[in-house]
Design a protein around this motif. Structure first.
Motif, PDB file in Angstrom:
ATOM      1  N   TYR A 116       4.743 -18.847 -38.174  1.00 27.17           N
ATOM      2  CA  TYR A 116       6.080 -18.798 -37.588  1.00 27.17           C
ATOM      3  C   TYR A 116       6.851 -20.053 -37.941  1.00 27.17           C
ATOM      4  CZ  TYR A 116       4.235 -15.031 -34.630  1.00 27.17           C
ATOM      5  OH  TYR A 116       3.662 -13.872 -34.164  1.00 27.17           O
ATOM      6  N   ILE A 123      10.983 -15.032 -32.056  1.00 26.17           N
ATOM      7  CA  ILE A 123      10.012 -14.085 -32.624  1.00 26.17           C
ATOM      8  C   ILE A 123       9.938 -12.812 -31.781  1.00 26.17           C
ATOM      9  CG2 ILE A 123       7.561 -13.722 -33.161  1.00 26.17           C
ATOM     10  CD1 ILE A 123       8.880 -15.815 -35.001  1.00 26.17           C
ATOM     11  N   HIS A 143       8.102  -5.390 -36.014  1.00 27.78           N
ATOM     12  CA  HIS A 143       6.971  -5.883 -36.811  1.00 27.78           C
ATOM     13  C   HIS A 143       5.768  -4.957 -36.637  1.00 27.78           C
ATOM     14  CE1 HIS A 143       4.144  -8.645 -38.670  1.00 27.78           C
ATOM     15  NE2 HIS A 143       3.420  -8.623 -37.562  1.00 27.78           N
ATOM     16  N   PHE A 150       9.835  -9.930 -39.809  1.00 34.19           N
ATOM     17  CA  PHE A 150       9.647 -11.382 -39.721  1.00 34.19           C
ATOM     18  C   PHE A 150      10.092 -12.078 -41.002  1.00 34.19           C
ATOM     19  CE2 PHE A 150       5.954 -11.295 -36.410  1.00 34.19           C
ATOM     20  CZ  PHE A 150       6.838 -10.835 -35.450  1.00 34.19           C
ATOM     21  N   LEU A 208      11.774 -15.487 -39.952  1.00 29.96           N
ATOM     22  CA  LEU A 208      11.043 -15.941 -38.778  1.00 29.96           C
ATOM     23  C   LEU A 208       9.669 -16.489 -39.120  1.00 29.96           C
ATOM     24  CD1 LEU A 208      11.876 -12.913 -36.468  1.00 29.96           C
ATOM     25  CD2 LEU A 208      12.949 -15.180 -36.444  1.00 29.96           C
TER      26      LEU A 208
END
Length: 98
Positions: free
Chosen positions: A8, A15, A22, A68, A73
């Motif tokens: 991350y 997130i 995701h 992501f 992210l």
């Protein structure tokens, strides 16, 4: 076969709103036979995906679909390896999908 380490690069509050998208991404690639196992790192600084049945270019294209990645992210560390030794009964987990 590949180990994909997600790291991350944004705080968890950024997130979490993307987590369901995701998971949907992961589900699509489990169904396609690309992913064997996945889960969060502990402590929760990213995640891990074990991928198969793809070459590196295909894997890069798959990962580019991940929310992501799209939302910047997480960054990805990719380790390619050739599994050659297995615990008793584990070979079927690593065999190419039919």
């Amino acid at each position: 076969m590949f180990i994909v380490l997600l790291h991350y690069i944004q705080p968890l509050p950024a997130i979490d709103p993307h987590m369901q998208q995701h998971r949907d991404f992961l589900d699509r690639h489990y169904r396609a036979g690309h992913f064997v196992v996945s889960g969060p790192q502990m402590p929760r600084i990213g995640g891990v995906i074990l991928a198969r049945n793809l070459d590196r270019l295909q894997l890069d294209a798959v990962l580019a679909e991940d929310p992501f990645y799209r939302e910047r992210l997480a960054r990805y560390e990719i380790i390619e390896f050739n599994p050659s030794k297995f615990a008793d009964g584990a070979e079927h987990l690593f065999a190419p999908a039919n």
